[in-house]
Design a protein around this motif. Sequence first.
Motif, PDB file in Angstrom:
ATOM      1  N   ASN A 194       1.823   6.623  -6.760  1.00  0.00           N
ATOM      2  CA  ASN A 194       0.780   7.540  -7.231  1.00  0.00           C
ATOM      3  C   ASN A 194       1.207   9.003  -7.073  1.00  0.00           C
ATOM      4  O   ASN A 194       0.950   9.827  -7.934  1.00  0.00           O
ATOM      5  CB  ASN A 194      -0.535   7.317  -6.478  1.00  0.00           C
ATOM      6  N   GLU A 221      -5.028   1.876  -4.310  1.00  0.00           N
ATOM      7  CA  GLU A 221      -4.139   1.705  -3.152  1.00  0.00           C
ATOM      8  C   GLU A 221      -4.780   0.676  -2.229  1.00  0.00           C
ATOM      9  O   GLU A 221      -5.258   0.992  -1.152  1.00  0.00           O
ATOM     10  CB  GLU A 221      -3.923   3.042  -2.459  1.00  0.00           C
ATOM     11  N   GLN A 279       0.908   4.138  -2.789  1.00  0.00           N
ATOM     12  CA  GLN A 279       0.689   5.551  -2.462  1.00  0.00           C
ATOM     13  C   GLN A 279       1.807   6.420  -3.012  1.00  0.00           C
ATOM     14  O   GLN A 279       1.555   7.430  -3.677  1.00  0.00           O
ATOM     15  CB  GLN A 279       0.592   5.741  -0.945  1.00  0.00           C
ATOM     16  N   ARG A 325       0.915   8.421   7.825  1.00  0.00           N
ATOM     17  CA  ARG A 325       1.200   7.586   6.654  1.00  0.00           C
ATOM     18  C   ARG A 325       2.698   7.406   6.494  1.00  0.00           C
ATOM     19  O   ARG A 325       3.180   6.313   6.212  1.00  0.00           O
ATOM     20  CB  ARG A 325       0.589   8.249   5.421  1.00  0.00           C
ATOM     21  N   LYS A 382       0.835  -1.204   0.000  1.00  0.00           N
ATOM     22  CA  LYS A 382       0.000   0.000   0.000  1.00  0.00           C
ATOM     23  C   LYS A 382       0.872   1.257   0.000  1.00  0.00           C
ATOM     24  O   LYS A 382       0.576   2.226  -0.703  1.00  0.00           O
ATOM     25  CB  LYS A 382      -0.946  -0.002   1.196  1.00  0.00           C
ATOM     26  N   CYS A 383       1.939   1.258   0.766  1.00  0.00           N
ATOM     27  CA  CYS A 383       2.848   2.410   0.783  1.00  0.00           C
ATOM     28  C   CYS A 383       3.495   2.606  -0.583  1.00  0.00           C
ATOM     29  O   CYS A 383       3.606   3.730  -1.068  1.00  0.00           O
ATOM     30  CB  CYS A 383       3.919   2.219   1.850  1.00  0.00           C
TER      31      CYS A 383
END
Length: 130
Positions: free
Chosen positions: A55, A66, A52, A120, A48-49
């Motif tokens: 993106n 994500e 992110q 995050r 997911k990181c």
Amino acid sequence: MKLRRTSRAAVGLGVAALSLFAFTGTAQATSDMPYIGYGYPNFAPGVKCAQQFSNIFGGYWPPIAEDGKYGPDTNWAIKQFQSRMLRTGQYNLSVDGIVGKATGGAMLDLAWRSGIRDARYGQCYAALPF
């Protein structure tokens, strides 16, 4: 009487040692996180990181999902990120779709320099290899 003091001291030392180990856990960042890509474990938080940061810094549109799942879209997005970093001369990355120490470090460095210093970033610091 002497036995009682020795026992208390031993118990106190044991409690101190346990508390030391109790507060050193998996929440600490490590550079030993597994790589992300085909053929790797691909733990969801790290994926997911990578999604992110790809993106944000990859230079493509529209953004990929994500969702923490490594698949063809994520592989493509990471390659786009790596290609852009190589093309601009910011980082010398292999364009292979794998988030290893160099790519993970570049993502974290870019995020920090861009002012991404929220929860995050902390989660990604603990989830990406660097």
